[in-house]
Enzyme design. Structure first.
Site, PDB file in Angstrom:
ATOM      1  N   HIS A  82       0.851  -1.207   0.000  1.00  0.00           N
ATOM      2  CA  HIS A  82       0.000   0.000   0.000  1.00  0.00           C
ATOM      3  C   HIS A  82       0.877   1.243   0.000  1.00  0.00           C
ATOM      4  O   HIS A  82       1.959   1.260   0.602  1.00  0.00           O
ATOM      5  CB  HIS A  82      -0.991   0.002   1.159  1.00  0.00           C
ATOM      6  CG  HIS A  82      -0.389   0.005   2.529  1.00  0.00           C
ATOM      7  ND1 HIS A  82      -0.041   1.167   3.198  1.00  0.00           N
ATOM      8  CD2 HIS A  82      -0.073  -1.002   3.374  1.00  0.00           C
ATOM      9  CE1 HIS A  82       0.449   0.858   4.395  1.00  0.00           C
ATOM     10  NE2 HIS A  82       0.448  -0.448   4.531  1.00  0.00           N
ATOM     11  N   ASP A  84      -0.321   4.385   0.855  1.00  0.00           N
ATOM     12  CA  ASP A  84      -0.734   5.399   1.818  1.00  0.00           C
ATOM     13  C   ASP A  84       0.018   5.210   3.135  1.00  0.00           C
ATOM     14  O   ASP A  84       0.537   4.124   3.423  1.00  0.00           O
ATOM     15  CB  ASP A  84      -2.241   5.368   2.047  1.00  0.00           C
ATOM     16  CG  ASP A  84      -2.726   4.066   2.679  1.00  0.00           C
ATOM     17  OD1 ASP A  84      -2.249   2.992   2.264  1.00  0.00           O
ATOM     18  OD2 ASP A  84      -3.585   4.124   3.585  1.00  0.00           O
ATOM     19  N   ASP A 115       6.419   0.956   6.342  1.00  0.00           N
ATOM     20  CA  ASP A 115       4.976   0.671   6.264  1.00  0.00           C
ATOM     21  C   ASP A 115       4.298   1.645   5.305  1.00  0.00           C
ATOM     22  O   ASP A 115       3.811   2.681   5.704  1.00  0.00           O
ATOM     23  CB  ASP A 115       4.378   0.801   7.673  1.00  0.00           C
ATOM     24  CG  ASP A 115       2.919   0.402   7.741  1.00  0.00           C
ATOM     25  OD1 ASP A 115       2.453  -0.310   6.835  1.00  0.00           O
ATOM     26  OD2 ASP A 115       2.241   0.812   8.696  1.00  0.00           O
ATOM     27  N   GLU A 146      -5.009   1.522   3.109  1.00  0.00           N
ATOM     28  CA  GLU A 146      -4.820   0.523   4.160  1.00  0.00           C
ATOM     29  C   GLU A 146      -4.771   1.154   5.546  1.00  0.00           C
ATOM     30  O   GLU A 146      -5.246   0.572   6.520  1.00  0.00           O
ATOM     31  CB  GLU A 146      -3.524  -0.259   3.892  1.00  0.00           C
ATOM     32  CG  GLU A 146      -3.357  -1.523   4.732  1.00  0.00           C
ATOM     33  CD  GLU A 146      -2.769  -1.271   6.110  1.00  0.00           C
ATOM     34  OE1 GLU A 146      -2.913  -2.135   7.005  1.00  0.00           O
ATOM     35  OE2 GLU A 146      -2.142  -0.200   6.305  1.00  0.00           O
ATOM     36  N   GLU A 147      -4.200   2.351   5.632  1.00  0.00           N
ATOM     37  CA  GLU A 147      -4.048   2.987   6.940  1.00  0.00           C
ATOM     38  C   GLU A 147      -5.364   3.525   7.501  1.00  0.00           C
ATOM     39  O   GLU A 147      -5.402   3.994   8.637  1.00  0.00           O
ATOM     40  CB  GLU A 147      -3.008   4.106   6.866  1.00  0.00           C
ATOM     41  CG  GLU A 147      -1.612   3.648   6.491  1.00  0.00           C
ATOM     42  CD  GLU A 147      -0.970   2.723   7.518  1.00  0.00           C
ATOM     43  OE1 GLU A 147      -1.610   2.414   8.537  1.00  0.00           O
ATOM     44  OE2 GLU A 147       0.187   2.309   7.304  1.00  0.00           O
ATOM     45  N   HIS A 412       4.125   3.702  12.113  1.00  0.00           N
ATOM     46  CA  HIS A 412       3.118   4.571  12.718  1.00  0.00           C
ATOM     47  C   HIS A 412       3.712   5.512  13.757  1.00  0.00           C
ATOM     48  O   HIS A 412       3.034   6.411  14.233  1.00  0.00           O
ATOM     49  CB  HIS A 412       1.958   3.795  13.386  1.00  0.00           C
ATOM     50  CG  HIS A 412       1.150   2.984  12.453  1.00  0.00           C
ATOM     51  ND1 HIS A 412      -0.129   2.548  12.742  1.00  0.00           N
ATOM     52  CD2 HIS A 412       1.402   2.517  11.208  1.00  0.00           C
ATOM     53  CE1 HIS A 412      -0.613   1.841  11.748  1.00  0.00           C
ATOM     54  NE2 HIS A 412       0.314   1.806  10.790  1.00  0.00           N
TER      55      HIS A 412
END
Length: 450
Positions: A82, A84, A115, A146-147, A412
């Protein structure tokens, strides 16, 4: 002979270029589209694939679909990542600008390095290794939401099912627990979060004039929350299941250090760490609405709320688990308080079938790239899109692995990073996997309705 060193500079350059775009899907700006356009452009320059930006699902963020059709009789592999990312958070806490990649001590720092823009770059490296002419069919799907829990992924998979069908789906969005040792994630816990609200009084009243007989909502809520665990710290909600435990020795000392458990604080629950973290349900109180201490008065609180997070064990059903949690809260509320429970999040757990023939090829490829055997691990967290892929393509094998992320990557969080040596090994392993599958000549029709 695959010379992965020849393509790694281009893969790293692509990763750095992607990181420079702040593609935060929670804040839908043009940056998310720019990220999708860059991803599409990177693959258009490798061979002659079919490349399309998918934005035909209402409410969805742009995704990228790349297809290298399979040679006759060869299988097709779907490579997922992903583009994003999460917001950067408090920028002043970063050691360097979050959207300007920088290398320090063999790690590349920046939001999205681990990520999951490393996943995009690893997929790019795998097709670059074959100069855009891989020995098997390769489909690349790079999602853009996805996030924010992939709200429209299911619809996208349904709409483009024929073009996404594959024998093996590689989901490069997990981590290796030890640098230099490849890990396949074989189990994932699901999520069932809820908000519980208790009411005991029509309005707030003086704690001196009425305290004693009249229950305040905050004390009542605390007693209710205390019923979620037994005296050992195991979850006390009836009807929840425990899943299979991956064969992995997770030392208590290592877990305590990684989790930051303070000296003298005991761990909750029974069983070894791997069982408690990956195979059992877990309940956490995530938030409580309450007056702040600095402004509190001598008043009995009439209403109190808490958000409760339930991690659902592999093999259980998240909807049934949410129902069990709601029933527990409703039936264990003390003193007849009025209670309401609202389910706020649902994500299904998943357990991977590792007996599929593609797993033998994957183990060979990763063993060669890392010079050591693969370990199989679980994940205490949830990756909702795994269950989406499993539901959409039940005949396909699913491989959940890392594109370089490890336990120091801090996805994150502040100073997110990817270990560049680990990233290189992941790129090599993925290219070797395509070569192994090309030799195996596994086809969907070889196993019928598997």
């Amino acid at each position: 002979m695959i010379d992965i060193g020849k393509v790694l500079p281009a893969a790293r350059a692509a990763l750095e270029e992607l990181v420079r775009i702040p593609s935060v899907s929670a804040e839908p700006t043009e940056d998310v589209r720019r990220s999708a356009e860059l991803t599409a452009a990177l693959f258009r320059g490798v061979g002659e694939p079919e490349v399309e930006i998918l934005d035909d699902v209402p409410g969805g963020r742009p995704a990228v679909l790349v297809r290298y059709p399979a040679p006759p009789g060869r299988p097709t592999v779907l490579l997922y990542a992903h583009h994003d990312v999460q917001p950067a958070g408090e920028i002043a806490q970063w050691s360097s600008a979050p959207f300007e990649p920088i290398e320090r001590d063999g790690r590349l720092y920046g939001r999205g390095t681990a990520d999951d823009k490393s996943g995009i770059a690893a997929h790019l490296a795998a097709v670059l290794a074959f100069e855009g002419d891989p020995p098997v069919g390769v489909t690349v799907l790079v999602e853009g939401e996805e996030e924010i829990s992939s709200p429209t992924l299911g619809a996208l998979l349904t709409r483009h099912r024929d073009r996404l069908a594959a024998d093996l789906i590689v989901l490069a969005d997990s981590e290796n627990l030890e640098r230099g040792t490849p890990a396949f994630t074989t189990s994932l816990r699901g999520t069932a979060a809820c908000v519980v609200e208790l009411r005991t009084l029509a309005t707030g009243v003086h704690s001196g004039g009425f305290g004693g007989p009249a229950p305040d909502a905050l004390s009542t809520l605390c007693r209710l929350l205390a019923t979620l665990h037994d005296e050992h710290g195991d979850v006390a909600v009836a009807g929840l299941e425990t899943g299979p435990v991956p064969d992995y020795d997770y030392p208590v000392s290592r877990y305590r250090a990684e989790a930051g458990v303070l000296d003298g604080v005991e761990l909750q629950g029974t069983g070894d760490v791997a069982e408690r973290l990956w195979a059992k349900p877990a309940v956490s109180v995530l938030a409580i609405d309450a007056p702040p201490v600095a402004t509190a008065s001598n008043t009995l609180i009439p209403v109190a709320r808490a958000k409760i997070g339930l991690r659902v064990a592999p093999g259980d059903d998240a909807i049934q688990a949410a129902t069990a949690l709601a029933e527990h809260l409703s039936t264990h509320t003390p003193w007849g308080a009025r209670v309401s429970v609202t389910v706020s999040e649902i994500a299904q757990p998943h357990h991977v079938d590792t007996t599929h023939p593609a797993y033998a090829a994957a183990r060979r490829a990763y063993r060669k790239a890392y010079s050591t055997d693969v370990t199989e691990i679980g994940s205490g967290g949830s990756i909702p899109f795994v269950a989406e892929f499993a539901a959409a393509f039940p005949a396909a094998a699913i491989l959940i692995t890392s594109a370089g992320a490890d336990t120091d990557s801090n996805p994150h969080g502040i100073d997110e990073s990817v270990d560049l040596a680990e990233f290189g090994r992941a790129c090599h392993a993925e290219a070797l996997l395509l070569a192994e599958l090309g030799r195996d000549r596994l086809r969907r029709d070889d196993r019928g309705s598997r």
